[in-house]
Design a protein around this motif. Structure first.
Motif, PDB file in Angstrom:
ATOM      1  N   TYR A  83      -2.553  19.948  -7.878  1.00  0.00           N
ATOM      2  CA  TYR A  83      -2.214  18.691  -8.572  1.00  0.00           C
ATOM      3  C   TYR A  83      -1.866  17.612  -7.546  1.00  0.00           C
ATOM      4  N   TYR A  84      -1.049  18.028  -6.567  1.00  0.00           N
ATOM      5  CA  TYR A  84      -0.653  17.064  -5.536  1.00  0.00           C
ATOM      6  C   TYR A  84      -1.870  16.581  -4.748  1.00  0.00           C
ATOM      7  N   ALA A  85      -2.710  17.504  -4.320  1.00  0.00           N
ATOM      8  CA  ALA A  85      -3.887  17.130  -3.524  1.00  0.00           C
ATOM      9  C   ALA A  85      -4.793  16.184  -4.315  1.00  0.00           C
ATOM     10  N   ALA A  86      -5.031  16.514  -5.574  1.00  0.00           N
ATOM     11  CA  ALA A  86      -5.883  15.659  -6.409  1.00  0.00           C
ATOM     12  C   ALA A  86      -5.251  14.286  -6.612  1.00  0.00           C
ATOM     13  N   ALA A  87      -3.945  14.268  -6.874  1.00  0.00           N
ATOM     14  CA  ALA A  87      -3.241  13.003  -7.074  1.00  0.00           C
ATOM     15  C   ALA A  87      -3.268  12.166  -5.798  1.00  0.00           C
ATOM     16  N   ARG A  88      -2.952  12.801  -4.687  1.00  0.00           N
ATOM     17  CA  ARG A  88      -2.880  12.087  -3.399  1.00  0.00           C
ATOM     18  C   ARG A  88      -4.233  11.515  -3.007  1.00  0.00           C
ATOM     19  N   LEU A  89      -5.271  12.326  -3.109  1.00  0.00           N
ATOM     20  CA  LEU A  89      -6.607  11.872  -2.715  1.00  0.00           C
ATOM     21  C   LEU A  89      -7.130  10.774  -3.630  1.00  0.00           C
ATOM     22  N   SER A  90      -6.971  10.944  -4.931  1.00  0.00           N
ATOM     23  CA  SER A  90      -7.504   9.933  -5.857  1.00  0.00           C
ATOM     24  C   SER A  90      -6.751   8.611  -5.735  1.00  0.00           C
ATOM     25  N   VAL A  91      -5.432   8.684  -5.659  1.00  0.00           N
ATOM     26  CA  VAL A  91      -4.643   7.450  -5.526  1.00  0.00           C
ATOM     27  C   VAL A  91      -4.942   6.777  -4.187  1.00  0.00           C
ATOM     28  N   SER A 120       0.833  -1.202   0.000  1.00  0.00           N
ATOM     29  CA  SER A 120       0.000   0.000   0.000  1.00  0.00           C
ATOM     30  C   SER A 120       0.868   1.252   0.000  1.00  0.00           C
ATOM     31  N   LEU A 121       1.896   1.252   0.807  1.00  0.00           N
ATOM     32  CA  LEU A 121       2.812   2.386   0.859  1.00  0.00           C
ATOM     33  C   LEU A 121       3.437   2.626  -0.513  1.00  0.00           C
ATOM     34  N   ALA A 122       3.926   1.563  -1.136  1.00  0.00           N
ATOM     35  CA  ALA A 122       4.554   1.688  -2.457  1.00  0.00           C
ATOM     36  C   ALA A 122       3.550   2.176  -3.505  1.00  0.00           C
ATOM     37  N   LEU A 123       2.358   1.598  -3.498  1.00  0.00           N
ATOM     38  CA  LEU A 123       1.341   2.019  -4.467  1.00  0.00           C
ATOM     39  C   LEU A 123       0.965   3.487  -4.280  1.00  0.00           C
ATOM     40  N   ASN A 124       0.833   3.924  -3.026  1.00  0.00           N
ATOM     41  CA  ASN A 124       0.495   5.323  -2.760  1.00  0.00           C
ATOM     42  C   ASN A 124       1.631   6.266  -3.165  1.00  0.00           C
ATOM     43  N   VAL A 125       2.859   5.899  -2.832  1.00  0.00           N
ATOM     44  CA  VAL A 125       4.002   6.755  -3.151  1.00  0.00           C
ATOM     45  C   VAL A 125       4.161   6.889  -4.666  1.00  0.00           C
ATOM     46  N   TYR A 126       4.261   5.758  -5.343  1.00  0.00           N
ATOM     47  CA  TYR A 126       4.503   5.804  -6.784  1.00  0.00           C
ATOM     48  C   TYR A 126       3.267   6.249  -7.560  1.00  0.00           C
ATOM     49  N   GLY A 127       2.103   5.820  -7.111  1.00  0.00           N
ATOM     50  CA  GLY A 127       0.876   6.234  -7.780  1.00  0.00           C
ATOM     51  C   GLY A 127       0.657   7.729  -7.699  1.00  0.00           C
ATOM     52  N   THR A 128       0.900   8.311  -6.529  1.00  0.00           N
ATOM     53  CA  THR A 128       0.751   9.754  -6.367  1.00  0.00           C
ATOM     54  C   THR A 128       1.729  10.493  -7.279  1.00  0.00           C
ATOM     55  N   GLN A 129       2.963  10.024  -7.350  1.00  0.00           N
ATOM     56  CA  GLN A 129       3.960  10.665  -8.210  1.00  0.00           C
ATOM     57  C   GLN A 129       3.542  10.599  -9.679  1.00  0.00           C
ATOM     58  N   VAL A 130       3.085   9.435 -10.132  1.00  0.00           N
ATOM     59  CA  VAL A 130       2.677   9.268 -11.528  1.00  0.00           C
ATOM     60  C   VAL A 130       1.480  10.160 -11.859  1.00  0.00           C
ATOM     61  N   VAL A 131       0.460  10.133 -11.019  1.00  0.00           N
ATOM     62  CA  VAL A 131      -0.736  10.948 -11.283  1.00  0.00           C
ATOM     63  C   VAL A 131      -0.388  12.434 -11.219  1.00  0.00           C
ATOM     64  N   TYR A 132       0.465  12.828 -10.277  1.00  0.00           N
ATOM     65  CA  TYR A 132       0.906  14.224 -10.191  1.00  0.00           C
ATOM     66  C   TYR A 132       1.574  14.650 -11.502  1.00  0.00           C
ATOM     67  N   GLU A 133       2.472  13.812 -12.007  1.00  0.00           N
ATOM     68  CA  GLU A 133       3.171  14.143 -13.258  1.00  0.00           C
ATOM     69  C   GLU A 133       2.196  14.237 -14.430  1.00  0.00           C
ATOM     70  N   ILE A 134       1.210  13.361 -14.463  1.00  0.00           N
ATOM     71  CA  ILE A 134       0.199  13.409 -15.526  1.00  0.00           C
ATOM     72  C   ILE A 134      -0.591  14.716 -15.432  1.00  0.00           C
ATOM     73  N   LEU A 135      -1.059  15.039 -14.231  1.00  0.00           N
ATOM     74  CA  LEU A 135      -1.833  16.271 -14.053  1.00  0.00           C
ATOM     75  C   LEU A 135      -1.015  17.509 -14.385  1.00  0.00           C
ATOM     76  N   LYS A 136       0.243  17.494 -13.981  1.00  0.00           N
ATOM     77  CA  LYS A 136       1.131  18.629 -14.248  1.00  0.00           C
ATOM     78  C   LYS A 136       1.316  18.843 -15.757  1.00  0.00           C
ATOM     79  N   GLY A 137       1.230  17.771 -16.512  1.00  0.00           N
ATOM     80  CA  GLY A 137       1.400  17.862 -17.963  1.00  0.00           C
ATOM     81  C   GLY A 137       0.148  18.305 -18.703  1.00  0.00           C
ATOM     82  N   LEU A 138      -0.976  18.379 -18.022  1.00  0.00           N
ATOM     83  CA  LEU A 138      -2.224  18.805 -18.660  1.00  0.00           C
ATOM     84  C   LEU A 138      -2.333  20.322 -18.562  1.00  0.00           C
ATOM     85  N   THR A 139      -1.872  21.011 -19.597  1.00  0.00           N
ATOM     86  CA  THR A 139      -1.782  22.478 -19.549  1.00  0.00           C
ATOM     87  C   THR A 139      -3.133  23.157 -19.378  1.00  0.00           C
TER      88      THR A 139
END
Length: 177
Positions: free
Chosen positions: A127-135, A96-115
């Motif tokens: 972006y971080y809040a949305a990534a963290r909460l959704s993941v 769970s820790l690994a999925l949350n850490v890496y998942g949050t990073q991946v979703v954050y990067e995706i959101l950051k790329g959506l101009t």
């Protein structure tokens, strides 16, 4: 009316269906989260430890509380050896820790790329809040809950190995599976 309330209470406390089990799991998670946050805050604010160690101590305390409540209240797993539950819970918790850490990073990067999000007024904190909460929500339902329900708090062929692992770590010779 009173009989209906009694039946509903009994179903909630003892029911094995997915809905009541999920509701009990949600309550356990909330209690554990408050313990996690509270203990982390105490270690940071009053004992003056660094944020990362305060957070880690809180997370471990919350995890232990969650495991114990789930064992007795959520999944009624008294037929599963405690040592096996501890090992299986730790494995799922690390996952769970690994999925949350890496998942949050991946979703954050995706959101950051959506101009277009930036054009709408979103900022990196958003972006971080949305990534963290959704993941966190996805991992809690589709990893934590399902793995706890179907692996951690059920008798499995892995249990004797988990018990043996704990006995080896604690230098005990216990043949109980």
């Amino acid at each position: 009316m009173t009989q209906n309330i009694i039946r509903l209470k009994d179903k909630f406390l003892n029911g094995g269906d997915i809905v009541t089990t999920f509701l009990r799991s949600s309550i356990s998670s909330q209690i554990a989260s408050w313990i996690d946050m509270g203990v982390g805050f105490v270690f940071f604010a009053f004992i003056h430890l660094a944020p990362w160690i305060s957070t880690a101590i809180g997370a471990v305390c919350g995890g232990i509380v969650n495991c114990c409540i789930n064992y007795r209240f959520t999944f009624h797993a008294s037929d599963v050896p405690v040592k096996a539950v501890a090992v299986k819970y730790a494995l799922i918790w690390i996952g769970s820790l690994a999925l949350n850490v890496y998942g949050t990073q991946v979703v954050y990067e995706i959101l950051k790329g959506l101009t277009f999000l930036e054009d709408m007024g979103f900022k990196p904190n958003g972006y971080y809040a949305a990534a963290r909460l959704s993941v966190s929500l996805i991992v809690s339902i589709f990893w934590n809950f399902l793995m706890q329900k179907n692996f951690v708090y059920k008798r499995t062929t892995f249990d004797p190995y988990a018990v043996k692992f704990v006995d080896t770590l604690t230098h005990r010779k216990n043949k109980q599976a």
